[in-house]
Motif scaffolding. Structure first.
Motif, PDB file in Angstrom:
ATOM      1  N   ALA A   3       0.840  -1.205   0.000  1.00  8.22           N
ATOM      2  CA  ALA A   3       0.000   0.000   0.000  1.00  8.22           C
ATOM      3  C   ALA A   3       0.873   1.252   0.000  1.00  8.22           C
ATOM      4  CB  ALA A   3      -0.938  -0.013   1.193  1.00  8.22           C
ATOM      5  N   GLN A   4       1.974   1.208   0.740  1.00  5.66           N
ATOM      6  CA  GLN A   4       2.875   2.367   0.783  1.00  5.66           C
ATOM      7  C   GLN A   4       3.519   2.613  -0.581  1.00  5.66           C
ATOM      8  OE1 GLN A   4       3.233   4.604   3.407  1.00  5.66           O
ATOM      9  NE2 GLN A   4       4.171   5.758   1.746  1.00  5.66           N
ATOM     10  N   ASP A   5       3.866   1.535  -1.293  1.00  2.00           N
ATOM     11  CA  ASP A   5       4.417   1.684  -2.645  1.00  2.00           C
ATOM     12  C   ASP A   5       3.404   2.372  -3.551  1.00  2.00           C
ATOM     13  OD1 ASP A   5       6.845   0.408  -2.064  1.00  2.00           O
ATOM     14  OD2 ASP A   5       6.051  -1.567  -2.591  1.00  2.00           O
ATOM     15  N   ARG A   6       2.152   1.998  -3.432  1.00  2.00           N
ATOM     16  CA  ARG A   6       1.097   2.613  -4.252  1.00  2.00           C
ATOM     17  C   ARG A   6       0.942   4.097  -3.921  1.00  2.00           C
ATOM     18  NH1 ARG A   6      -1.224  -2.670  -3.318  1.00  2.00           N
ATOM     19  NH2 ARG A   6      -1.498  -3.721  -5.310  1.00  2.00           N
ATOM     20  N   ILE A   7       0.980   4.412  -2.649  1.00  2.00           N
ATOM     21  CA  ILE A   7       0.884   5.815  -2.217  1.00  2.00           C
ATOM     22  C   ILE A   7       2.060   6.611  -2.773  1.00  2.00           C
ATOM     23  CG2 ILE A   7       1.044   7.339  -0.206  1.00  2.00           C
ATOM     24  CD1 ILE A   7      -0.604   5.153   1.311  1.00  2.00           C
ATOM     25  N   ASN A   8       3.265   6.027  -2.688  1.00  2.00           N
ATOM     26  CA  ASN A   8       4.457   6.699  -3.199  1.00  2.00           C
ATOM     27  C   ASN A   8       4.349   6.945  -4.707  1.00  2.00           C
ATOM     28  OD1 ASN A   8       5.532   6.616  -0.627  1.00  2.00           O
ATOM     29  ND2 ASN A   8       6.880   4.888  -1.048  1.00  2.00           N
ATOM     30  N   LEU A  10       1.557   7.201  -6.526  1.00  2.00           N
ATOM     31  CA  LEU A  10       0.544   8.225  -6.784  1.00  2.00           C
ATOM     32  C   LEU A  10       1.080   9.616  -6.468  1.00  2.00           C
ATOM     33  CD1 LEU A  10      -2.670   6.430  -5.498  1.00  2.00           C
ATOM     34  CD2 LEU A  10      -2.106   7.036  -7.863  1.00  2.00           C
ATOM     35  N   SER A  11       1.852   9.720  -5.417  1.00  2.00           N
ATOM     36  CA  SER A  11       2.461  10.998  -5.069  1.00  2.00           C
ATOM     37  C   SER A  11       3.444  11.432  -6.152  1.00  2.00           C
ATOM     38  CB  SER A  11       3.168  10.871  -3.720  1.00  2.00           C
ATOM     39  OG  SER A  11       3.824  12.061  -3.398  1.00  2.00           O
TER      40      SER A  11
END
Length: 119
Positions: A3-8, A10-11
């Motif tokens: 999930a953190q990879d996805r957030i990164n 998208l950012s």
């Protein structure tokens, strides 16, 4: 991908340029027909509008898996022709690799995941 990879990702995507150019979407040597003097590009099924750097980065990524030397030559030639440094094109690499993951190209998954999660 976490999930953190996805957030990164998208950012990162939000921080990148949002140009509106004609993009081929699947540009590779197999989509160039004709002669060296009169080439023409085919297979515009995936054409869209968006950042030209992202489209160039996708071409680089497609070549990177099969012909790394060609990927490097393409990147250098595109950078010179566009006037954009290669780094401005390669900044798209994690995002483009993540998008390619969604295409379910099984023999590329581990390599694409590594590129998508690279900081």
């Amino acid at each position: 991908m976490s999930a953190q990879d996805r957030i990164n990702l998208l950012s990162r995507l939000q921080s990148l340029s949002n140009d509106d150019r004609l993009c081929h979407g699947d540009f590779h040597p197999g989509n160039i027909l004709g002669s060296e003097a009169e080439p023409f590009i085919v297979d515009w099924l995936d054409a869209t509008s968006g950042p030209a750097q992202a489209d160039a980065c996708r071409t680089y990524l497609l070549a990177l898996h099969h012909e790394p030397w060609l990927a490097d030559q393409y990147l250098a030639a595109y950078a010179q022709a566009s006037g954009w440094p290669a780094e401005r094109i390669l900044v798209w690499l994690p995002v483009v690799a993540a998008a390619r993951l969604a295409e379910n190209v099984i023999d590329e998954d581990s390599r694409l995941l590594a590129l998508a999660t690279k900081s």
